[in-house]
Design an enzyme around this catalytic site. Structure first.
Site, PDB file in Angstrom:
ATOM      1  N   ASP A  15     -12.709 -34.005  60.247  1.00  0.00           N
ATOM      2  CA  ASP A  15     -12.906 -32.221  60.023  1.00  0.00           C
ATOM      3  C   ASP A  15     -14.116 -32.023  59.786  1.00  0.00           C
ATOM      4  O   ASP A  15     -15.168 -32.988  59.113  1.00  0.00           O
ATOM      5  CB  ASP A  15     -11.741 -31.807  59.214  1.00  0.00           C
ATOM      6  CG  ASP A  15     -11.758 -30.376  58.794  1.00  0.00           C
ATOM      7  OD1 ASP A  15     -12.155 -29.660  59.810  1.00  0.00           O
ATOM      8  OD2 ASP A  15     -11.575 -30.077  57.779  1.00  0.00           O
ATOM      9  N   SER A  16     -14.524 -30.781  59.631  1.00  0.00           N
ATOM     10  CA  SER A  16     -15.563 -30.170  58.928  1.00  0.00           C
ATOM     11  C   SER A  16     -15.760 -30.432  57.488  1.00  0.00           C
ATOM     12  O   SER A  16     -16.972 -30.394  56.875  1.00  0.00           O
ATOM     13  CB  SER A  16     -16.101 -29.039  59.178  1.00  0.00           C
ATOM     14  OG  SER A  16     -15.103 -28.006  58.464  1.00  0.00           O
ATOM     15  N   GLY A  48     -17.471 -22.836  60.808  1.00  0.00           N
ATOM     16  CA  GLY A  48     -16.773 -21.659  61.408  1.00  0.00           C
ATOM     17  C   GLY A  48     -18.169 -20.653  61.900  1.00  0.00           C
ATOM     18  O   GLY A  48     -18.209 -19.939  62.711  1.00  0.00           O
ATOM     19  N   CYS A  78      -9.617 -30.328  63.166  1.00  0.00           N
ATOM     20  CA  CYS A  78     -10.485 -29.057  62.999  1.00  0.00           C
ATOM     21  C   CYS A  78     -10.409 -28.202  64.104  1.00  0.00           C
ATOM     22  O   CYS A  78     -10.946 -28.705  65.467  1.00  0.00           O
ATOM     23  CB  CYS A  78     -11.690 -29.534  62.937  1.00  0.00           C
ATOM     24  SG  CYS A  78     -13.189 -28.138  62.790  1.00  0.00           S
ATOM     25  N   ASN A  79      -9.664 -27.027  64.154  1.00  0.00           N
ATOM     26  CA  ASN A  79      -9.635 -26.201  65.301  1.00  0.00           C
ATOM     27  C   ASN A  79     -11.081 -25.867  65.925  1.00  0.00           C
ATOM     28  O   ASN A  79     -11.184 -25.979  67.083  1.00  0.00           O
ATOM     29  CB  ASN A  79      -9.098 -25.006  64.920  1.00  0.00           C
ATOM     30  CG  ASN A  79      -7.738 -24.999  64.579  1.00  0.00           C
ATOM     31  OD1 ASN A  79      -6.639 -24.854  65.292  1.00  0.00           O
ATOM     32  ND2 ASN A  79      -7.223 -25.742  63.248  1.00  0.00           N
ATOM     33  N   THR A  80     -11.814 -25.721  64.987  1.00  0.00           N
ATOM     34  CA  THR A  80     -13.389 -25.228  65.536  1.00  0.00           C
ATOM     35  C   THR A  80     -14.109 -26.192  66.216  1.00  0.00           C
ATOM     36  O   THR A  80     -14.514 -26.020  67.582  1.00  0.00           O
ATOM     37  CB  THR A  80     -14.124 -25.010  64.330  1.00  0.00           C
ATOM     38  OG1 THR A  80     -13.458 -24.048  63.404  1.00  0.00           O
ATOM     39  CG2 THR A  80     -15.597 -24.389  64.733  1.00  0.00           C
ATOM     40  N   CYS A 188      -7.089 -22.575  61.286  1.00  0.00           N
ATOM     41  CA  CYS A 188      -8.026 -23.386  60.758  1.00  0.00           C
ATOM     42  C   CYS A 188      -7.301 -24.529  59.646  1.00  0.00           C
ATOM     43  O   CYS A 188      -6.457 -23.904  59.000  1.00  0.00           O
ATOM     44  CB  CYS A 188      -8.997 -22.469  59.942  1.00  0.00           C
ATOM     45  SG  CYS A 188     -10.199 -23.372  58.989  1.00  0.00           S
ATOM     46  N   THR A 189      -7.761 -25.589  59.812  1.00  0.00           N
ATOM     47  CA  THR A 189      -6.888 -26.748  58.990  1.00  0.00           C
ATOM     48  C   THR A 189      -7.064 -26.440  57.739  1.00  0.00           C
ATOM     49  O   THR A 189      -6.385 -26.757  56.835  1.00  0.00           O
ATOM     50  CB  THR A 189      -7.251 -28.242  59.437  1.00  0.00           C
ATOM     51  OG1 THR A 189      -8.700 -28.036  59.352  1.00  0.00           O
ATOM     52  CG2 THR A 189      -6.893 -28.430  60.736  1.00  0.00           C
ATOM     53  N   HIS A 190      -8.354 -25.796  57.214  1.00  0.00           N
ATOM     54  CA  HIS A 190      -8.559 -25.844  55.888  1.00  0.00           C
ATOM     55  C   HIS A 190      -7.520 -24.718  55.153  1.00  0.00           C
ATOM     56  O   HIS A 190      -7.068 -24.753  53.842  1.00  0.00           O
ATOM     57  CB  HIS A 190      -9.982 -24.847  55.579  1.00  0.00           C
ATOM     58  CG  HIS A 190     -11.097 -26.050  55.469  1.00  0.00           C
ATOM     59  ND1 HIS A 190     -11.418 -26.684  56.567  1.00  0.00           N
ATOM     60  CD2 HIS A 190     -11.887 -26.257  54.479  1.00  0.00           C
ATOM     61  CE1 HIS A 190     -12.388 -27.312  56.378  1.00  0.00           C
ATOM     62  NE2 HIS A 190     -12.842 -26.844  55.087  1.00  0.00           N
TER      63      HIS A 190
HETATM   64  N1  DGL Z   1     -11.201 -26.805  59.228  1.00  0.00           N
HETATM   65  C1  DGL Z   1     -11.915 -26.144  60.424  1.00  0.00           C
HETATM   66  C2  DGL Z   1     -11.055 -25.463  61.538  1.00  0.00           C
HETATM   67  O1  DGL Z   1      -9.679 -26.101  61.590  1.00  0.00           O
HETATM   68  C3  DGL Z   1     -13.117 -25.559  60.317  1.00  0.00           C
HETATM   69  C4  DGL Z   1     -13.439 -24.881  59.110  1.00  0.00           C
HETATM   70  C5  DGL Z   1     -15.115 -24.489  58.906  1.00  0.00           C
HETATM   71  O2  DGL Z   1     -15.710 -25.541  58.564  1.00  0.00           O
HETATM   72  O3  DGL Z   1     -15.337 -23.295  59.133  1.00  0.00           O
HETATM   73  O4  DGL Z   1     -11.426 -24.758  62.173  1.00  0.00           O
END
Ligand code: DGL
Length: 283
Positions: A15-16, A48, A78-80, A188-190
């Protein structure tokens, strides 16, 4: 010769930053015999607001690192990174690449009000993947796409209950609720770490969809069947490109038993004279 029981090939999770730790938790619950390598690219978070080119470059580097460490599958937690880079990564590696995308399809099956609110990063919201999901599943449902700049940052800093976080959540969620949304997609996983706070803003009648379990089920479907469980040897190693003390503190705060964090080695794109992502070529 390597002993498969003592040294099972790990699963890479990337992930990021710390958001993918919620996914890791679900993966370990479903696959307790597997070993994992988790990479947080925290020096470059949030993704993001980065350019898609930068995110793809980092996704390639981190995935290469995981494959070099013998990952038998890589989960883009990480979706992004998923919407930007998954297709390309699948052309570069033979191991399964498990990618995420906002749970728009399940949301359209669950909503009764026919209004769904999707919370995600700006890059995810603008992606072709999300546009395709909306075209496919949004025919009889209004899908409100809400970019949430600043929110992943709050999670990186562990500020789940901070007043500023609460205000950001109000700003991003309230208009969707007013428009009638009864289902919220955490894209977003966060945001999984803010699930309680999001539910508190949304109220008890709103469904909040968090996809970690679905990803764990998907991984268990694609993994080659293991010959025997190797519970005793299962380990998780953590790497961060950012501050390792910060990551250790975050791991402690979420109750992670192992808080050993290694520095992610600097990487370069081999096809590009080891030029770091985002750096223009030397003229
Ligand atoms: N956790 C990430 C996601 O699922 C990215 C969050 C980020 O770094 O902006 O998109």
């Amino acid at each position: 010769m390597q002993n498969p029981v003592a040294h099972p090939a790990p699963i890479g999770v990337y992930d990021s930053g710390v958001g993918g730790l919620a996914v890791l938790r679900a993966l370990r619950k479903r696959l307790p015999g597997e070993s994992f390598i988790y990479v947080a690219d925290s020096a470059n978070a949030p993704y993001g607001d980065r350019t898609p080119e930068f995110v793809e470059c980092r996704a390639k580097e981190v995935t290469r690192f995981l494959v070099q460490r013998h990952a038998k599958a890589v989960v883009l937690a990480c979706n992004t990174a998923s919407v930007v880079a998954a297709q390309r990564l699948r052309t570069l590696h033979d191991v399964p690449i498990i990618a995420m995308e906002p749970a728009i399809k399940p949301a359209t099956l669950l909503t009764k009000s026919r209004v769904v609110l999707v919370l995600a990063t700006t890059n995810t919201i603008r992606s072709e993947s999300v546009a395709r999901l909306c075209r496919t599943y949004g025919t009889d449902t209004r899908i409100i796409l809400q970019p949430c700049p600043g929110l992943a940052d709050r999670v990186e800093r562990g500020e789940f209950q901070h007043i500023e976080t609460r205000l950001l959540l109000e700003t991003y969620i309230r208009p969707g609720l007013v428009a009638g949304a009864d289902t919220i997609v955490l894209g977003c996983t966060h945001y999984a770490f803010l699930a309680d706070e999001i539910a508190a803003v949304a109220g008890p009648s709103v469904i909040v969809l968090e996809p970690s379990d679905a990803i764990a089920r998907q991984l268990s479907r694609v993994l080659p069947a293991t010959q025997e469980p190797h519970h005793r040897a299962a380990t998780t190693s953590f790497f961060s490109s950012g501050s390792t003390p910060h990551m250790r503190a975050f791991l402690a705060s979420i109750g992670e038993a192992s808080q050993q964090v290694q520095v992610l080695p600097a990487m370069g794109n081999p096809s590009d004279e080891a030029r770091p992502c985002g750096k223009p070529p030397a003229s």
